[in-house]
Design a protein around this motif. Structure first.
Motif, mmCIF file in Angstrom:
data_model
loop_
_atom_site.group_PDB
_atom_site.id
_atom_site.type_symbol
_atom_site.label_atom_id
_atom_site.label_comp_id
_atom_site.label_asym_id
_atom_site.label_seq_id
_atom_site.Cartn_x
_atom_site.Cartn_y
_atom_site.Cartn_z
ATOM 1 N N LYS A 233 -24.983 69.582 33.105
ATOM 2 C CA LYS A 233 -23.756 70.180 33.667
ATOM 3 C C LYS A 233 -24.107 71.462 34.422
ATOM 4 O O LYS A 233 -23.814 72.573 33.979
ATOM 5 N N THR B 188 -20.439 73.227 34.787
ATOM 6 C CA THR B 188 -20.379 73.089 36.240
ATOM 7 C C THR B 188 -19.206 73.823 36.870
ATOM 8 O O THR B 188 -19.371 74.583 37.843
ATOM 9 N N ALA B 189 -17.993 73.628 36.324
ATOM 10 C CA ALA B 189 -16.797 74.216 36.942
ATOM 11 C C ALA B 189 -16.876 75.736 36.971
ATOM 12 O O ALA B 189 -16.555 76.371 37.996
ATOM 13 N N LEU C 202 -10.806 79.155 32.415
ATOM 14 C CA LEU C 202 -10.639 77.789 32.913
ATOM 15 C C LEU C 202 -10.239 76.873 31.765
ATOM 16 O O LEU C 202 -10.855 76.907 30.695
ATOM 17 N N ARG C 203 -9.232 76.065 31.972
ATOM 18 C CA ARG C 203 -8.752 75.135 30.953
ATOM 19 C C ARG C 203 -8.926 73.699 31.437
ATOM 20 O O ARG C 203 -8.628 73.371 32.586
ATOM 21 N N GLY C 204 -9.408 72.854 30.523
ATOM 22 C CA GLY C 204 -9.461 71.433 30.795
ATOM 23 C C GLY C 204 -10.495 71.010 31.816
ATOM 24 O O GLY C 204 -10.399 69.904 32.363
ATOM 25 N N GLN C 205 -11.504 71.819 32.076
ATOM 26 C CA GLN C 205 -12.542 71.460 33.044
ATOM 27 C C GLN C 205 -13.917 71.438 32.369
ATOM 28 O O GLN C 205 -14.915 71.882 32.927
ATOM 29 N N GLY C 206 -13.921 70.887 31.178
ATOM 30 C CA GLY C 206 -15.121 70.885 30.346
ATOM 31 C C GLY C 206 -14.792 71.578 29.041
ATOM 32 O O GLY C 206 -13.648 71.589 28.572
ATOM 33 N N ASN D 181 -17.041 77.554 29.180
ATOM 34 C CA ASN D 181 -16.685 78.082 30.507
ATOM 35 C C ASN D 181 -16.131 79.499 30.446
ATOM 36 O O ASN D 181 -15.946 80.129 31.496
ATOM 37 N N ASP E 42 -13.769 74.592 27.086
ATOM 38 C CA ASP E 42 -13.141 75.883 27.400
ATOM 39 C C ASP E 42 -13.980 77.062 26.911
ATOM 40 O O ASP E 42 -14.184 78.031 27.662
ATOM 41 N N GLN F 156 -17.249 78.463 40.184
ATOM 42 C CA GLN F 156 -16.330 79.588 40.403
ATOM 43 C C GLN F 156 -17.109 80.877 40.610
ATOM 44 O O GLN F 156 -16.773 81.693 41.478
#
Length: 786
Positions: free
Chosen positions: A717, A690-691, A659-663, A668, A665, A695
């Motif tokens: 988070k 969270t992101a 995942l990129r750019g959702q907290g 995640n 990296d 998932q």
């Protein structure tokens, strides 16, 4: 010795007080003390014994003299021309002359981040200009920090640096620290320093093809060059109380004196004074090559006093030579008075001179036959030398955080015989290597074998008898000193009087030592550790994560390693873990991987699994270099990976994608797993935010488990469904006390408690152990933070 000790103590007190309360205020105190002492001696002249009057007079004179020298050296550092600029954001262009070799400065871990490694260098600032202004001529000592490649610079090199000024460090004799954006050499070192550098380089090259321990340790032992000593060996040397061997000191200088004396006699020099002068030149040359470190300066100063006495045909006792040399050196350089290296060197020498001879002479009775008595006295002499030096420096070792080196006496007893051959052959190899490198490699072989033995002793001692934890700082040092004093009083009383008083002192010594060691070493005055039936332990490693899953007696799977090697190493030692079948590094943030050397220390690590995202790249490179150096195989985790290690079964749940750019990296991209540890199910989510948690939940991969390692240190988070899906009985949070992130978040803790989970926090509870009792009931045992 009284004069030298008084000057040392007075100068140290004056330096500390002048820096903390100001020179003017300290001189007010000095004046008051001197006047009060004079009045007491005047009024009670007939009632004060002559020896007491002498002590008071010497102490007063030492205080005035030491304070004067300190004021002369400290005032320019704190009130000189750099004072108005320190801490400003103005760009300074500085002309400097290097006064030390560059030394690596390790970056510092703060939360998940680690600052870049840098080089540090002591230098004399000779001129500077601010923001393009006119140059100002100065002459002040400074420290330079830079990420530029300056590792090859030699003392005496003239430099041009551009950077900003940080605050002064008067305790260590520096007017400022220059954080340099660029450093350029504008003029090479003088001939003497160039020659010394060539000798040091020749010694390194003579063992270039030897094993890593020998390659790093020989230059360190012979000339104090520790640039190639591996971190794990450095740690082993400290843990076995052998680190003094790479801090060149009295033993090395004694070898140099003997070698020089033999050389001048072989050269046909027969006149005594000529021999003394040539030996003094040899010692001075050695100081230049080995660099004037505090311990080197102390040893050379004592040698100079002895040689001067020989030159003028005067007799001087070794203890007096030590006292005069220490007193003279702190007056020349008052900053030595608070140097730990200087103090350890002086204390060890004093211990040898005061204690060793007495113990040796009293340790073997005269009722034995001549041969057994001589053999016994020889053995006792060796033991006495090692024990005396160790006891003399014990308060200093614990004060700097070295713990109680329980194997130190034996390690020194075994290693010391190798020091002479290593130093003598190493010196010859270094000199020959300047003109004949192939021959130097041959000459260096015996020295390399000798330091190889030292390394083996250090590693074995550190593994079999690691130091016991002890409070550090002034409190720990004074406590250790008190315990030693009690033991000494008990020994004297037992020898002279015996009876109940000696037994009381011995009992007090034992109780004081036990009460000090118990909270830090895990001595089971309360909860035994590890508790019976343990399956999972969350280690208290500060602001970071390290979890241990027991796979077999003495063996475990370790998930993450925390921010520092020492805490995770202590945690594993308390658990009796000598084999790590699998080390899983969930991601490459510093608070999860900087402790990897602690996991590797003295253990067999069979395999390592890492996150597929190698970010931040600096940490990724550091970790993989450690693993490659230790020859530990590693691989990248993939979803669906499964491992069975003894009683532990693992299955990778995430990452199925990056995942990129959702907290964060790297957070995640943490390796998330579910484990079964002897029938206890555990969900390990790394630092998933969270992101990424959502998932994993979307993938339907979060099972109901007995134990959850709460992701991201219990931060806010958290996906609401994570705790609901897992519904654990126990929730473990790895977090540091008083951290700057607000971890753990109160709402996160409340969410797990609302589900009926018992929440354990390493900041409040110390190590946390998940246990299963005889009735197969799950429980949480808290070790405590004492």
């Amino acid at each position: 010795m009284l004069v030298g000790g008084s000057l040392w103590a007075a100068t140290a007190l004056a330096l500390a007080a002048s820096v903390h309360v100001g020179v003017a205020h300290w001189w007010t105190v000095v004046a008051a003390l001197v006047v009060a002492s004079a009045v007491v001696l005047r009024v009670r002249r007939g009632r004060v014994r002559r020896r007491v009057r002498a002590v008071i007079a010497i102490g007063g004179a030492a205080l005035v003299l030491g304070s004067g020298v300190v004021a002369w050296r400290v005032v320019p550092l704190v009130d000189g021309p750099l004072a108005p600029l320190v801490g400003s954001r103005s760009v300074v262009r500085a002309e400097l002359v290097a006064t030390s070799d560059p030394a690596p400065r390790q970056g510092r871990t703060s939360g998940s981040r680690r600052t870049d490694d840098a080089w540090q260098l002591d230098a004399a600032l000779v001129s500077m200009s601010v923001s393009g202004g006119a140059a100002i001529e100065v002459d002040l000592p400074v420290r330079v920090l830079t990420t530029e490649g300056i590792e090859a610079l030699l003392p005496g090199t003239r430099l041009h640096a551009v950077g900003r000024l940080l605050s002064a460090d008067p305790i260590h004799g520096r007017a400022a620290t220059i954080v340099a954006e660029s450093v350029t050499a504008v003029e090479g070192p003088p001939l003497v320093q160039g020659a010394a550098g060539a000798v040091r380089t020749a010694l390194r090259e003579s063992v270039r093809d030897r094993p890593p321990d020998e390659r790093g340790l020989l230059p360190g032992l012979v000339v104090g060059d520790t640039s190639e000593v591996r971190p794990d060996l450095d740690t082993a040397m400290r843990d076995s109380s052998l680190a003094h061997l790479v801090a060149v000191s009295g033993g090395n200088v004694a070898v140099i004196v003997l070698m020089a004396l033999g050389a001048v006699r072989l050269a046909g020099v027969r006149r005594g004074r000529a021999q003394v002068v040539l030996v003094a030149l040899a010692v001075a040359s050695y100081v230049v090559v080995a660099r004037p470190q505090p311990s080197v300066v102390r040893a050379a100063g004592m040698t100079a006093v002895v040689l001067l006495a020989v030159l003028v045909d005067a007799r001087i006792r070794p203890l007096d030579a030590l006292g005069w040399s220490v007193g003279g050196l702190v007056l020349v350089d008052p900053f030595l008075s608070l140097s730990v290296g200087f103090a350890m060197s002086a204390a060890a020498t004093a211990g040898l001179l005061v204690l060793a001879a007495r113990w040796r002479d009293r340790g073997c009775g005269h009722e034995l036959d001549a041969w057994p008595r001589r053999a016994g006295r020889a053995v006792l002499a060796l033991v006495a030398v090692s024990a005396a030096a160790q006891l003399a420096v014990a308060p200093l070792i614990v004060g700097i955080g070295g713990g109680v080196p329980v194997g130190g006496i034996l390690a020194n007893l075994l290693a010391e015989p190798a020091v002479g051959p290593a130093t003598s052959f190493g010196v010859v190899a270094a000199l020959v290597g300047v003109v004949a490198p192939p021959l130097a490699a041959v000459i260096a072989l015996p020295a390399a074998w000798a330091v190889g033995w030292v390394a083996l002793v250090a590693r074995t001692t550190a593994d079999l008898a690691p130091p016991l934890p002890w409070p550090d700082g002034w409190y720990g040092a004074l406590l250790a000193l008190a315990v030693l004093v009690l033991a000494g009083v008990a020994a004297v009383l037992a020898r002279t009087h015996g009876g109940p008083l000696a037994r009381v002192c011995l009992a007090m010594t034992a109780v004081a030592g036990l009460l000090t060691l118990a909270p830090t070493a895990g001595i089971p005055l309360g909860t035994a550790w590890p508790p019976p039936g343990w399956r999972v332990v969350m280690c208290d490693v500060g602001q970071g994560d390290a979890a241990v899953l027991e796979s077999a007696p003495g063996e475990a799977v370790v998930v993450d390693a925390g921010p520092d090697p020492a805490p995770v190493d202590r945690c594993l030692r308390r658990l009796g873990i000598s084999r790590v079948a699998l080390l899983v590094l969930s991601h490459f943030h510093a608070d999860h991987v900087e402790g990897v050397p602690g996991v590797l220390r003295g253990r067999v690590v069979s395999a390592v699994v890492v996150s597929p995202l190698g970010e931040p790249p600096t940490e990724d490179h550091r970790v993989l270099r450690w693993l490659d150096d230790a020859r530990v195989p590693w691989r990248v985790a993939a979803p669906g990976d499964r491992w069975t290690v003894g009683d532990v079964r693992l299955r990778v749940l995430w990452p199925t994608r990056i995942l990129r750019g959702q907290g964060s990296d790297p957070n995640n991209a943490s390796v998330a797993m579910v484990a079964d540890v002897g029938g206890v199910s555990v969900l390990l989510g790394g630092d998933l935010e969270t992101a990424a948690q959502e998932q994993v939940l979307t993938n339907g991969a979060v099972p109901r488990v007995d134990v959850v390692k709460v992701p991201h240190h219990g931060s806010a988070k958290q996906a609401p469904g994570w705790a609901l899906a897992a519904r654990p009985t126990i929730a473990l949070i790895g977090v540091g006390l008083g951290n700057d992130y607000g971890h753990p978040n109160a709402s996160t803790v409340a969410a797990y408690r609302a589900l009926g989970a018992v929440v354990g926090r390493t900041d409040l509870d110390g190590d946390l152990a998940v246990v299963v009792d005889d009735a197969h009931r799950l429980g949480l045992v808290r070790r405590g933070t004492g």
